[in-house]
Design an enzyme around this catalytic site. Sequence first.
Site, PDB file in Angstrom:
ATOM      1  N   CYS A  75       0.866  -1.209   0.116  1.00  0.00           N
ATOM      2  CA  CYS A  75      -0.100   0.065  -0.022  1.00  0.00           C
ATOM      3  C   CYS A  75       0.795   1.428   0.021  1.00  0.00           C
ATOM      4  O   CYS A  75       1.789   1.396   0.844  1.00  0.00           O
ATOM      5  CB  CYS A  75      -0.840  -0.123   1.296  1.00  0.00           C
ATOM      6  SG  CYS A  75      -2.019   1.471   1.435  1.00  0.00           S
ATOM      7  N   CYS A  76       0.574   2.156  -0.791  1.00  0.00           N
ATOM      8  CA  CYS A  76       1.130   3.697  -0.585  1.00  0.00           C
ATOM      9  C   CYS A  76       0.034   4.568  -0.564  1.00  0.00           C
ATOM     10  O   CYS A  76      -1.161   4.185  -0.291  1.00  0.00           O
ATOM     11  CB  CYS A  76       2.147   3.921  -2.041  1.00  0.00           C
ATOM     12  SG  CYS A  76       1.135   4.121  -3.530  1.00  0.00           S
ATOM     13  N   ALA A  77       0.108   5.994  -0.794  1.00  0.00           N
ATOM     14  CA  ALA A  77      -0.932   6.664  -0.594  1.00  0.00           C
ATOM     15  C   ALA A  77      -1.861   6.725  -1.476  1.00  0.00           C
ATOM     16  O   ALA A  77      -3.292   6.498  -0.989  1.00  0.00           O
ATOM     17  CB  ALA A  77      -0.103   8.298  -0.870  1.00  0.00           C
ATOM     18  N   TYR A 118      -3.666   3.879   0.421  1.00  0.00           N
ATOM     19  CA  TYR A 118      -4.444   4.204   1.624  1.00  0.00           C
ATOM     20  C   TYR A 118      -5.661   5.055   1.277  1.00  0.00           C
ATOM     21  O   TYR A 118      -6.604   4.897   2.273  1.00  0.00           O
ATOM     22  CB  TYR A 118      -3.371   4.881   2.516  1.00  0.00           C
ATOM     23  CG  TYR A 118      -3.967   5.698   3.808  1.00  0.00           C
ATOM     24  CD1 TYR A 118      -4.259   4.828   4.805  1.00  0.00           C
ATOM     25  CD2 TYR A 118      -4.124   7.002   3.887  1.00  0.00           C
ATOM     26  CE1 TYR A 118      -4.814   5.352   6.132  1.00  0.00           C
ATOM     27  CE2 TYR A 118      -4.595   7.518   5.083  1.00  0.00           C
ATOM     28  CZ  TYR A 118      -5.017   6.687   6.169  1.00  0.00           C
ATOM     29  OH  TYR A 118      -5.636   7.316   7.146  1.00  0.00           O
TER      30      TYR A 118
END
Length: 364
Positions: free
Chosen positions: A96-98, A125
């Site tokens: 997961c990233c932004a 996210y």
Amino acid sequence: MQERHTEQDYRALLIADTPIIDVRAPIEFEQGAMPAAINLPLMNNDERAAVGTCYKQQGSDAALALGHKLVAGEIRQQRMDAWRAACLQNPQGILCCARGGQRSHIVQSWLYAAGIDYPLVEGGYKALRQAAIQATIELAQKPIVLIGGCTGSGKTLLVQQQPNGVDLEGLARHRGSAFGRTLQPQLSQASFENLLAAEMLKTDARQDLRLWVLEDESRMIGSNHLPECLRERMTQAAIAVVEDPFEIRLERLNEEYFLRMHHDFTHAYGDEQGWQEYCEYLHHGLSAIKRRLGLQRYNELAAQLDTALTTQLTTDSTDGHLAWLVPLLKEYYDPMYRYQLEKKAEKVVFRGEWAEVAEWVKTQ
């Protein structure tokens, strides 16, 4: 390379406590993260800031080139080792990233080149956060019964024992009063809301949930505040009030705030520093309501607290704390709660001792 995701999948990730390898920078993670996430960033805070500045000044290609330059050689290898270990330890996990953009795709491609096929969260996210917010809004629409009662009534324990109960104070890592702090630091507001959403989703998924059982909380629990959608529903909810004898309440408070907190502090810090932390905790709690007590009454109770601590240190007895706890309850906490309860008297649907309220809740 694998991919997952529909709207239902985001909720499924939260319900299953799916391990999330969050590759955002630590500063982003601290502002808000999912409950089962571990932070193994692609870039640290300084590297992220440098790439962000480059992006604004020179565009995306230059920023991407700088990112690869900053995360190269030994630094890249160290981070690869950490990601590889996390993937092997959490084979059912997800990256997961932004926003499901370049950072998670870069890490995913590096892992794939190293022989590890690992999925990522489409939308990142931000998508998970929106799913958590929406879940709370929807689940908060179910009927709610609040458990009320004066300090020491065992409200939290009663909620914890209900299959449809959600322990708001436990999630907030704070018991809601001036003495409410625990040894765990409180989460950021966003992380608290995410944890609450996950807990509500899991509780709802375990049963055919008809109503929620929650503690009668104010808007703030320490530094966290309840989501407005839930708080609004709680103001309309029915209340069951625990009315236990004063002596039983004192026993609970002695166990929770003196015996258990002393044990927890000494376990965490050792005997000497733990004792100092415990003393500071009690004095800080009393000091927080100094203005409401008035200076003279505060000084009297603080002196009694010091005497009680000396007695506890020398004899291991917590009985001396009654000298300041009893008047604090009778002069401050009990009148304050009764005043608050009077303002919503029409919402009270049941009163009884702890066991009676627990039995009544089961019939709802």
